[in-house]
Design a protein around this motif. Structure first.
Motif, PDB file in Angstrom:
ATOM      1  N   ARG A 103       0.827  -1.212   0.000  1.00  0.00           N
ATOM      2  CA  ARG A 103       0.000   0.000   0.000  1.00  0.00           C
ATOM      3  C   ARG A 103       0.860   1.259   0.000  1.00  0.00           C
ATOM      4  N   LEU A 104       0.291   2.314  -0.583  1.00  0.00           N
ATOM      5  CA  LEU A 104       0.938   3.621  -0.572  1.00  0.00           C
ATOM      6  C   LEU A 104       0.843   4.224   0.821  1.00  0.00           C
ATOM      7  N   GLY A 105       1.832   5.017   1.188  1.00  0.00           N
ATOM      8  CA  GLY A 105       1.936   5.681   2.475  1.00  0.00           C
ATOM      9  C   GLY A 105       0.661   5.919   3.243  1.00  0.00           C
ATOM     10  N   GLU A 106       0.157   7.113   3.206  1.00  0.00           N
ATOM     11  CA  GLU A 106      -0.986   7.510   4.023  1.00  0.00           C
ATOM     12  C   GLU A 106      -2.334   7.105   3.427  1.00  0.00           C
ATOM     13  N   THR A 107      -2.401   6.996   2.118  1.00  0.00           N
ATOM     14  CA  THR A 107      -3.694   6.714   1.494  1.00  0.00           C
ATOM     15  C   THR A 107      -4.130   5.270   1.685  1.00  0.00           C
ATOM     16  N   GLY A 108      -3.171   4.378   1.754  1.00  0.00           N
ATOM     17  CA  GLY A 108      -3.498   2.972   1.934  1.00  0.00           C
ATOM     18  C   GLY A 108      -3.963   2.275   0.671  1.00  0.00           C
ATOM     19  N   LEU A 109      -3.861   2.946  -0.468  1.00  0.00           N
ATOM     20  CA  LEU A 109      -4.254   2.311  -1.730  1.00  0.00           C
ATOM     21  C   LEU A 109      -3.230   1.242  -2.104  1.00  0.00           C
ATOM     22  N   PRO A 110      -3.666   0.075  -2.562  1.00  0.00           N
ATOM     23  CA  PRO A 110      -2.719  -0.993  -2.902  1.00  0.00           C
ATOM     24  C   PRO A 110      -2.084  -0.786  -4.282  1.00  0.00           C
ATOM     25  N   LEU A 111      -1.490   0.366  -4.472  1.00  0.00           N
ATOM     26  CA  LEU A 111      -0.922   0.720  -5.778  1.00  0.00           C
ATOM     27  C   LEU A 111       0.563   1.049  -5.716  1.00  0.00           C
ATOM     28  N   ALA A 112       1.253   0.582  -4.687  1.00  0.00           N
ATOM     29  CA  ALA A 112       2.682   0.874  -4.576  1.00  0.00           C
ATOM     30  C   ALA A 112       3.454   0.299  -5.763  1.00  0.00           C
ATOM     31  N   TRP A 113       2.935  -0.765  -6.356  1.00  0.00           N
ATOM     32  CA  TRP A 113       3.607  -1.364  -7.500  1.00  0.00           C
ATOM     33  C   TRP A 113       3.681  -0.401  -8.675  1.00  0.00           C
ATOM     34  N   LEU A 114       2.703   0.490  -8.806  1.00  0.00           N
ATOM     35  CA  LEU A 114       2.749   1.474  -9.888  1.00  0.00           C
ATOM     36  C   LEU A 114       3.917   2.433  -9.713  1.00  0.00           C
ATOM     37  N   VAL A 115       4.140   2.840  -8.477  1.00  0.00           N
ATOM     38  CA  VAL A 115       5.268   3.735  -8.191  1.00  0.00           C
ATOM     39  C   VAL A 115       6.575   3.004  -8.439  1.00  0.00           C
ATOM     40  N   ARG A 116       6.653   1.770  -7.955  1.00  0.00           N
ATOM     41  CA  ARG A 116       7.873   0.989  -8.148  1.00  0.00           C
ATOM     42  C   ARG A 116       8.140   0.691  -9.624  1.00  0.00           C
ATOM     43  N   ALA A 117       7.095   0.601 -10.421  1.00  0.00           N
ATOM     44  CA  ALA A 117       7.254   0.324 -11.853  1.00  0.00           C
ATOM     45  C   ALA A 117       7.930   1.478 -12.588  1.00  0.00           C
ATOM     46  N   ALA A 118       7.941   2.649 -11.992  1.00  0.00           N
ATOM     47  CA  ALA A 118       8.603   3.792 -12.631  1.00  0.00           C
ATOM     48  C   ALA A 118      10.109   3.583 -12.729  1.00  0.00           C
ATOM     49  N   VAL A 119      10.685   2.819 -11.797  1.00  0.00           N
ATOM     50  CA  VAL A 119      12.142   2.595 -11.827  1.00  0.00           C
ATOM     51  C   VAL A 119      12.549   1.759 -13.038  1.00  0.00           C
ATOM     52  N   PRO A 120      11.995   0.543 -13.230  1.00  0.00           N
ATOM     53  CA  PRO A 120      12.417  -0.198 -14.428  1.00  0.00           C
ATOM     54  C   PRO A 120      12.003   0.488 -15.729  1.00  0.00           C
ATOM     55  N   LEU A 121      10.873   1.190 -15.721  1.00  0.00           N
ATOM     56  CA  LEU A 121      10.463   1.915 -16.920  1.00  0.00           C
ATOM     57  C   LEU A 121      11.479   3.009 -17.256  1.00  0.00           C
ATOM     58  N   GLY A 122      11.815   3.809 -16.268  1.00  0.00           N
ATOM     59  CA  GLY A 122      12.763   4.902 -16.489  1.00  0.00           C
ATOM     60  C   GLY A 122      14.132   4.417 -16.926  1.00  0.00           C
ATOM     61  N   PHE A 123      14.622   3.376 -16.259  1.00  0.00           N
ATOM     62  CA  PHE A 123      15.951   2.880 -16.618  1.00  0.00           C
ATOM     63  C   PHE A 123      15.919   2.043 -17.888  1.00  0.00           C
ATOM     64  N   GLY A 124      14.763   1.491 -18.250  1.00  0.00           N
ATOM     65  CA  GLY A 124      14.626   0.848 -19.555  1.00  0.00           C
ATOM     66  C   GLY A 124      14.730   1.880 -20.674  1.00  0.00           C
ATOM     67  N   LEU A 125      14.081   3.016 -20.467  1.00  0.00           N
ATOM     68  CA  LEU A 125      14.197   4.106 -21.447  1.00  0.00           C
ATOM     69  C   LEU A 125      15.635   4.620 -21.528  1.00  0.00           C
ATOM     70  N   LEU A 126      16.295   4.729 -20.372  1.00  0.00           N
ATOM     71  CA  LEU A 126      17.694   5.168 -20.359  1.00  0.00           C
ATOM     72  C   LEU A 126      18.583   4.161 -21.087  1.00  0.00           C
ATOM     73  N   LEU A 127      18.317   2.872 -20.905  1.00  0.00           N
ATOM     74  CA  LEU A 127      19.096   1.853 -21.609  1.00  0.00           C
ATOM     75  C   LEU A 127      18.916   1.982 -23.119  1.00  0.00           C
ATOM     76  N   LEU A 128      17.686   2.224 -23.558  1.00  0.00           N
ATOM     77  CA  LEU A 128      17.453   2.441 -24.990  1.00  0.00           C
ATOM     78  C   LEU A 128      18.198   3.678 -25.489  1.00  0.00           C
ATOM     79  N   ALA A 129      18.202   4.733 -24.675  1.00  0.00           N
ATOM     80  CA  ALA A 129      18.933   5.948 -25.048  1.00  0.00           C
ATOM     81  C   ALA A 129      20.431   5.664 -25.112  1.00  0.00           C
ATOM     82  N   ALA A 130      20.922   4.841 -24.191  1.00  0.00           N
ATOM     83  CA  ALA A 130      22.350   4.491 -24.203  1.00  0.00           C
ATOM     84  C   ALA A 130      22.702   3.662 -25.434  1.00  0.00           C
ATOM     85  N   VAL A 131      21.813   2.751 -25.823  1.00  0.00           N
ATOM     86  CA  VAL A 131      22.046   1.963 -27.040  1.00  0.00           C
ATOM     87  C   VAL A 131      22.119   2.890 -28.251  1.00  0.00           C
TER      88      VAL A 131
END
Length: 155
Positions: A103-131
């Motif tokens: 769950r997300l901090g104070e709201t308690g919504l079970p969507l923490a995975w969406l926030v965590r998904a930003a890391v592999p998405l962002g670094f996947g885009l960076l990897l494509l830029a590096a290629v």
């Protein structure tokens, strides 16, 4: 799209404080999540636009070929392995958060995975830029690149 939404949420929060509206922490959490996603996905844009940190003492005096070679070595030796490690870790972390219903901090919504998904998405885009940077660097080192493309300044 994200930045205007963050600004609108900030304005709403200021108005809510001044007019004593009780909006809870949902908007604050949403704003923080959007900001995190914006930061994670902007690394690739900065890399492609050559807006990343560079040691200008070396690159200012070097030829385009030398700068392209240094960029090539950095992309293959530092950027790509870092991206791969963060993508692997980020996907695992995202999946665990999804499975566990984290769950997300104070709201308690079970969507923490969406926030965590930003890391592999962002670094996947960076990897494509590096290629893309590696391909551009190989062309520049070989002398095949048109003028201005060794450092990503072609328009």
């Amino acid at each position: 799209m994200t930045l205007p939404l963050i600004i609108v949420l900030g304005v709403i929060q200021v108005l809510a404080r001044n007019f004593r509206w009780n909006l809870g922490v949902d908007l604050l959490d949403l704003q923080a999540c959007l900001f995190f996603a914006l930061i994670m996905t902007s690394f690739a844009y900065g890399y492609v636009r050559d807006a990343h940190v560079r040691i200008d003492v070396v690159s200012a005096k070097a030829s385009r070929r030398v700068v392209a070679l240094l960029d090539l070595i950095a992309a293959i030796g530092i950027v790509a392995p870092l991206c791969v490690a963060l993508i692997v870790y980020g996907v695992d972390s995202t999946w665990r958060a999804f499975e566990q219903g984290e769950r997300l901090g104070e709201t308690g919504l079970p969507l923490a995975w969406l926030v965590r998904a930003a890391v592999p998405l962002g670094f996947g885009l960076l990897l494509l830029a590096a290629v893309a940077g590696v391909l551009r660097g190989v062309a520049a080192v070989r002398g095949d690149a048109p003028a201005g493309t060794a450092r990503g300044d072609a328009q």
